[in-house]
Design an enzyme around this catalytic site. Structure first.
Site, PDB file in Angstrom:
ATOM      1  N   THR A 191      -7.855  13.853  18.903  1.00 49.38           N
ATOM      2  CA  THR A 191      -7.897  12.397  18.772  1.00 49.38           C
ATOM      3  C   THR A 191      -7.663  11.614  20.024  1.00 49.38           C
ATOM      4  O   THR A 191      -6.745  12.139  20.799  1.00 49.38           O
ATOM      5  CB  THR A 191      -6.900  11.926  17.562  1.00 49.38           C
ATOM      6  OG1 THR A 191      -6.944  10.662  17.302  1.00 49.38           O
ATOM      7  CG2 THR A 191      -5.647  12.084  18.118  1.00 49.38           C
TER       8      THR A 191
ATOM      9  N   THR B  28      -9.683  10.390  13.920  1.00 51.24           N
ATOM     10  CA  THR B  28      -9.421  11.614  14.445  1.00 51.24           C
ATOM     11  C   THR B  28     -10.217  12.776  13.653  1.00 51.24           C
ATOM     12  O   THR B  28     -10.733  12.590  12.521  1.00 51.24           O
ATOM     13  CB  THR B  28      -7.780  12.212  13.804  1.00 51.24           C
ATOM     14  OG1 THR B  28      -7.059  11.321  14.499  1.00 51.24           O
ATOM     15  CG2 THR B  28      -7.658  13.582  13.994  1.00 51.24           C
TER      16      THR B  28
ATOM     17  N   SER C 102     -12.554   6.895  18.694  1.00 53.89           N
ATOM     18  CA  SER C 102     -11.013   7.573  18.203  1.00 53.89           C
ATOM     19  C   SER C 102     -10.850   8.984  18.743  1.00 53.89           C
ATOM     20  O   SER C 102      -9.994   9.548  18.438  1.00 53.89           O
ATOM     21  CB  SER C 102     -10.839   7.269  16.898  1.00 53.89           C
ATOM     22  OG  SER C 102     -11.889   7.854  16.138  1.00 53.89           O
TER      23      SER C 102
ATOM     24  N   ARG D 280       3.065   6.793  23.061  1.00 54.05           N
ATOM     25  CA  ARG D 280       3.116   7.163  21.450  1.00 54.05           C
ATOM     26  C   ARG D 280       2.177   8.380  21.343  1.00 54.05           C
ATOM     27  O   ARG D 280       1.176   8.573  21.886  1.00 54.05           O
ATOM     28  CB  ARG D 280       2.597   5.840  20.626  1.00 54.05           C
ATOM     29  CG  ARG D 280       2.565   6.159  19.023  1.00 54.05           C
ATOM     30  CD  ARG D 280       1.339   6.753  18.765  1.00 54.05           C
ATOM     31  NE  ARG D 280       1.120   6.864  17.299  1.00 54.05           N
ATOM     32  CZ  ARG D 280       0.122   7.292  16.576  1.00 54.05           C
ATOM     33  NH1 ARG D 280      -0.861   7.977  17.214  1.00 54.05           N
ATOM     34  NH2 ARG D 280      -0.018   7.251  15.247  1.00 54.05           N
TER      35      ARG D 280
ATOM     36  N   THR E 156      -5.628  13.079   8.943  1.00 59.08           N
ATOM     37  CA  THR E 156      -6.138  11.768   9.802  1.00 59.08           C
ATOM     38  C   THR E 156      -5.619  10.572   8.994  1.00 59.08           C
ATOM     39  O   THR E 156      -4.822  10.501   7.752  1.00 59.08           O
ATOM     40  CB  THR E 156      -7.649  11.441   9.622  1.00 59.08           C
ATOM     41  OG1 THR E 156      -8.159  10.576  10.260  1.00 59.08           O
ATOM     42  CG2 THR E 156      -7.915  11.448   8.063  1.00 59.08           C
ATOM     43  N   GLY E 157      -5.411   9.390  10.026  1.00 56.66           N
ATOM     44  CA  GLY E 157      -4.880   8.309   9.393  1.00 56.66           C
ATOM     45  C   GLY E 157      -3.377   8.114  10.178  1.00 56.66           C
ATOM     46  O   GLY E 157      -3.618   8.503  11.294  1.00 56.66           O
TER      47      GLY E 157
END
Ligand code: ASP
Length: 330
Positions: free
Chosen positions: A210, A192, A85, A220, A243-244
């Site tokens: 990331t 990330t 990632s 995106r 993050t997420g």
């Protein structure tokens, strides 16, 4: 309508801001800085933060600046081909392209960012160059790549055989539904990396990098390269990173909100909790997605909070570098 006197009373009652007599100018609460022995502090997201923290502390110990420390810290997972990632080995978008997002902020308030960058292992270093060598904050896509190549970076295919295999497997169903914490499955995905450092003098920097959500739509861009969303640093107050699921973070300008809450008197922990609660109240997808924040203030106090259980972070403080589980809203 609230009158000026009531306005000042409200502010005092909240204990949040101090005012210069005769003006309505708000002052930060951390303007009286007294270094504490718990500095330096380094905090970063997920298990890959352990090695990143170790590198960052090594840089500080060897006399590097706090910006050197955060940059070189996150370069460790960027260069790790096993990491799905971040940087090299990151999962591609649904069309098979690995596209990277990164940003960096220093104690002088300067900021640099790149997004939708391909074929460069260390987007964080390109972001730093944007910060230091251009009048801009963010470069994207082709322009960011051109800038990197003009500054000596070398193109490299970032799609490793393992990431390509995972993508081809995904293509069989092409179902896009990011699970919470999918990034933290052992030996599979990590998310990330956001890393914040406060050096011995109380100066703060942050870096965030990331490959974004695996199998995202082409083009995106998530929260990670957006100053204020994925990362924010104010050297008078503290720093925060996220993050997420970036879409949720962007909608509340999450990292900026954490720092502003700290400016208004919250501890880093309270600020992270209040920001996650804002997402819960404002963004309907909060129940099925993961978002996590980490934060540090100028005194070296830290905080972390997330939506779903499962987020963890690496904290270096007082000669210990260890993983901690974040508390969660759900
Ligand atoms: N926040 C990143 C993004 O939305 C990805 C992640 O942290 O999982 O691109």
């Amino acid at each position: 309508m609230i009158n000026r006197r009531k306005f000042i009373e409200n502010l005092s009652a909240a204990g949040a801001l101090s005012l210069i007599p005769g003006t309505l100018k708000a002052q930060p609460i951390f303007n009286e800085f007294a270094p504490e022995k718990s500095l330096p502090v380094i905090i970063s997201t997920w298990i890959h933060g352990i090695d990143a923290n170790a590198k960052a502390i090594e840089v500080l110990t060897c006399g590097g600046s706090v910006v050197d420390a955060v940059e070189q810290g996150v370069m460790i997972p960027e260069a790790d081909p096993e990491n799905r990632s971040v940087g090299l080995g990151g999962l591609p978008d649904r069309d098979g392209y690995v596209t990277l997002d990164a940003c960096i902020m220093g104690p002088d308030g300067n900021a640099g960012s790149v997004c939708f960058l391909e074929n460069i292992v260390h987007p964080i270093s390109v972001a730093r160059l944007v910060m230091e060598k251009t009048p801009h904050v963010m470069l994207s896509g082709e322009g960011a790549l051109q800038f990197a190549l003009e500054n000596g970076f070398v193109e490299q295919d970032l799609l490793t055989p393992a990431a390509e295999k995972a993508w081809k497997e995904w293509l069989k169903e092409s179902k896009y539904n990011p699970e919470a914490n999918w990034e933290n499955k052992p030996n599979e995905f990590h998310d990330t990396i956001g890393l914040l450092a406060v050096d011995q003098n109380g100066d703060i920097a942050g870096a965030c990098t990331t490959s974004g959500l695996g199998y995202k739509m082409r083009g995106r861009v998530g929260d990670s390269p957006i100053i204020g969303a994925g990362l924010y640093v104010d050297n008078e107050v503290g720093g925060a990173t996220a993050t997420g699921m970036g879409e949720l973070v962007i909608k509340v300008v999450g990292s900026f909100l954490v720092v502003e809450l700290m400016r208004n008197g919250r501890s880093p922990q309270q600020a992270c909790e209040e920001t996650v609660t804002r997402i819960v109240n404002k963004v309907p997808e909060n129940k099925i997605r993961q978002v996590g924040f980490i934060a540090v203030n100028k005194k070296g106090e830290t905080g972390a909070f997330c939506l779903q259980p499962g987020f963890n972070f690496a904290l270096y403080q007082e000669n210990k570098n260890a993983m901690h589980d974040s508390k969660s809203y759900y």
